[in-house]
Design an enzyme around this catalytic site. Structure first.
Site, PDB file in Angstrom:
ATOM      1  N   ASP A 155      44.053  39.556 122.253  1.00  0.00           N
ATOM      2  CA  ASP A 155      45.392  39.474 121.651  1.00  0.00           C
ATOM      3  C   ASP A 155      46.376  38.900 122.665  1.00  0.00           C
ATOM      4  O   ASP A 155      46.165  39.008 123.876  1.00  0.00           O
ATOM      5  CB  ASP A 155      45.890  40.874 121.255  1.00  0.00           C
ATOM      6  CG  ASP A 155      45.029  41.496 120.181  1.00  0.00           C
ATOM      7  OD1 ASP A 155      44.346  40.757 119.458  1.00  0.00           O
ATOM      8  OD2 ASP A 155      45.047  42.744 120.085  1.00  0.00           O
TER       9      ASP A 155
HETATM   10  N1  URA Z   1      41.015  45.222 121.030  1.00  0.00           N
HETATM   11  C1  URA Z   1      42.298  44.974 120.725  1.00  0.00           C
HETATM   12  O1  URA Z   1      42.932  45.715 119.995  1.00  0.00           O
HETATM   13  N2  URA Z   1      42.862  43.866 121.243  1.00  0.00           N
HETATM   14  C2  URA Z   1      42.217  43.024 122.079  1.00  0.00           C
HETATM   15  O2  URA Z   1      42.792  42.040 122.544  1.00  0.00           O
HETATM   16  C3  URA Z   1      40.880  43.315 122.382  1.00  0.00           C
HETATM   17  C4  URA Z   1      40.306  44.416 121.837  1.00  0.00           C
END
Ligand code: URA
Length: 222
Positions: free
Chosen positions: A103
């Site tokens: 993310d």
């Molecule tokens: N889980 C999440 O919520 N975000 C990420 O970027 C990776 C794993």
């Protein structure tokens, strides 16, 4: 490999353009001007230049990158910088794919490769590769709750039961979690299920590849 194929692969232009560039005496192989773009060369051992610049040939690359927050795990984004903006030549010339996106507000280990088979192995759920994250929550949280069986929503908002993670508690607000899937917002959604919010997330390992002391925003070949 044909000279024009190498130059096209390394994004110097189209095959037609490379033919013209060679004709214009702008390409050398082992310090000799080559006017015929169709000759065969050894991309690893021959010294090739175009416009006076050495062509560094790369293939079957696996890069580990320490993604900073604020960067998007995508090739293009109208608004934000992408992880590809962190790369320099010759890596900017490769067709790299991201194995397991993060993310925008997640930092940590990101793997990039131009090898399709390796990409497939890295992201295939059947390969059972565990990804480890450092998690910080907004309130006190006992991460052992995550060992229970429960449902979250996946990226298409379909209910989904995550497989049992490995958990290592650090303190009341922080823990490590290792999961083998990589569903959309998976860690955040697993924690949200227990009415807590993830306020910091960092991937510290992907299978047996650890982020180690790689500086934020930096990358290296492995
Ligand atoms: N889980 C999440 O919520 N975000 C990420 O970027 C990776 C794993």
């Amino acid at each position: 490999m044909r000279l024009d194929k190498l130059l096209v692969n390394m994004k110097y232009g189209s095959r037609k353009e490379m033919k013209a560039v060679c004709k214009n005496k702008q390409v050398t192989v082992n310090d000799e001007v080559i006017k015929d773009s169709s000759i065969n060369i050894d991309p690893v051992n021959d010294k090739i230049t175009i416009f006076g610049e050495e062509v560094i040939y790369k293939e079957n690359i696996l890069l580990m990158l320490h993604k900073p927050q604020g960067y998007v795990s995508a090739n293009k984004d109208g608004l934000h910088e992408t992880v590809f903006d962190l790369l320099e030549e010759p890596y900017t010339r490769l067709k790299l794919n991201i194995a397991g996106r993060l993310d925008i507000d997640t930092e940590g280990l990101l793997l990039l490769t131009d090898n399709g088979d390796l990409l497939h192995d890295l992201i295939s759920p059947n390969k059972n590769i565990y990804k480890t994250y450092l998690v910080r929550t907004d309130q006190k949280f006992n991460p052992d709750s995550l060992l229970k069986e429960f449902e979250i929503l996946d990226g298409k908002n379909n209910p989904y039961t995550p497989s049992k993670p490995f958990i290592e508690k650090i303190n009341d607000f922080e823990f490590y979690i290792s999961i083998k899937e990589g569903k959309y917002h998976q860690v955040k959604r697993m924690v949200e299920h227990f009415r807590r919010e993830v306020i910091y997330l960092k991937r510290v390992a992907y299978g047996d590849i650890s982020l180690g002391d790689l500086e934020i925003g930096k990358y290296r070949e492995i």
